[in-house]
Design an enzyme around this catalytic site. Sequence first.
Site, short mmCIF file in Angstrom:
data_model
loop_
_atom_site.label_atom_id
_atom_site.label_comp_id
_atom_site.label_asym_id
_atom_site.label_seq_id
_atom_site.Cartn_x
_atom_site.Cartn_y
_atom_site.Cartn_z
NE ARG A 197 -3.08 -3.77 -2.75
CZ ARG A 197 -2.74 -3.99 -0.97
NH1 ARG A 197 -2.65 -2.80 -0.59
NH2 ARG A 197 -2.39 -4.42 -0.36
CG ASP A 216 -5.75 -3.79 0.14
OD1 ASP A 216 -4.65 -2.91 1.26
OD2 ASP A 216 -6.39 -5.22 0.55
CG ASP A 263 -5.12 1.07 11.93
OD1 ASP A 263 -6.07 1.06 13.08
OD2 ASP A 263 -5.81 -0.85 11.85
CB VAL A 296 -9.69 4.67 4.51
CG1 VAL A 296 -10.45 6.27 5.26
CG2 VAL A 296 -8.15 4.54 4.96
CE LYS A 318 -8.26 3.13 9.87
NZ LYS A 318 -9.09 2.07 9.50
CG ASP A 372 -1.40 1.77 3.21
OD1 ASP A 372 -0.57 1.87 4.28
OD2 ASP A 372 -1.75 1.28 2.72
N GLY A 378 1.04 -1.26 0.08
CA GLY A 378 -0.20 0.15 0.42
C GLY A 378 0.68 1.19 0.26
P1 IMP Z 1 -0.55 -1.39 11.91
O1 IMP Z 1 0.41 -2.10 11.17
O2 IMP Z 1 -1.54 -1.58 12.32
O3 IMP Z 1 -0.28 0.18 11.91
O4 IMP Z 1 -1.07 -1.29 10.35
C1 IMP Z 1 -0.73 -0.74 9.26
C2 IMP Z 1 -1.32 -1.81 7.90
O5 IMP Z 1 -2.73 -2.24 7.83
C3 IMP Z 1 -1.51 -0.83 6.91
O6 IMP Z 1 -0.10 -0.64 6.08
C4 IMP Z 1 -2.38 -0.97 5.80
O7 IMP Z 1 -1.89 -2.31 5.00
C5 IMP Z 1 -3.89 -1.82 7.00
N1 IMP Z 1 -4.64 -0.79 7.42
C6 IMP Z 1 -4.83 -0.47 8.27
N2 IMP Z 1 -5.99 0.61 8.57
C7 IMP Z 1 -6.40 0.40 6.98
C8 IMP Z 1 -7.78 0.74 6.52
O8 IMP Z 1 -8.35 1.68 7.12
N3 IMP Z 1 -7.66 0.29 5.45
C9 IMP Z 1 -6.81 -0.57 4.79
N4 IMP Z 1 -5.36 -0.79 5.06
C10 IMP Z 1 -5.70 -0.62 6.09
MG MG Z 2 0.37 -1.60 4.32
#
Ligand code: IMP
Ligand code: MG
Length: 172
Positions: free
Chosen positions: A159, A153, A97, A147, A125, A94, A38
């Site tokens: 994407r 995606d 989260d 999102v 987020k 991208d 992403g």
């Molecule tokens: P983290 O490790 O939880 O911070 O997640 C990061 C990854 O989760 C990102 O690189 C995205 O691939 C995926 N992700 C988290 N939230 C979303 C969303 O709302 N839409 C799409 N992909 C997301």
């Molecule tokens: Mg990702």
Amino acid sequence: MIVLHDAEAIRAGIQAVARRIRERFEGTELTVLAILRGGIVFAADLIRALELPVRLDTIGVSSYRGDTTDPGAIQISSSPSLDVKSKAVLIVDDILDTGRTLSRIRADVAARGASQIATAVLLDKPARRAVPIEADFVVFTVPDVWVVGYGLDHDEKYRNLPYIAALPAPSG
Ligand code: IMP
Ligand code: MG
């Protein structure tokens, strides 16, 4: 789908973040490390706005979110190619989260001997953060909705959308 940020707003937001990155790294060669998959759409636009000497690399991750034996574990599935020892590295994704991906990759880049590490994300987020990490550069902050678009995606779709949209929560 509800459009949160259209193509023009994204373009302006990336320009503004690029200016701040350029000020921070003035005169320094920057190794931009885009997180697959992403992160590549944002990284492609960001590097063209940086006006700095840039090297470009990618890193692949797979997460085992929901795996009961090791919830949230992040594995590096494809390593970067360039040597980052004593280099300034900008990690680009991208969305930030839970923070697990970015903190795992940040630790990996530090272990590879980078002299400076900064992080840039298109979206933040904060509502879902599980690991204490903030990005140095954020284009937009989004609410706790799923999102898509601009690299993000849902089941590998969307994407390529040139805007960022919220998917409606599944009903029923
Ligand atoms: P983290 O490790 O939880 O911070 O997640 C990061 C990854 O989760 C990102 O690189 C995205 O691939 C995926 N992700 C988290 N939230 C979303 C969303 O709302 N839409 C799409 N992909 C997301
Ligand atoms: Mg990702």
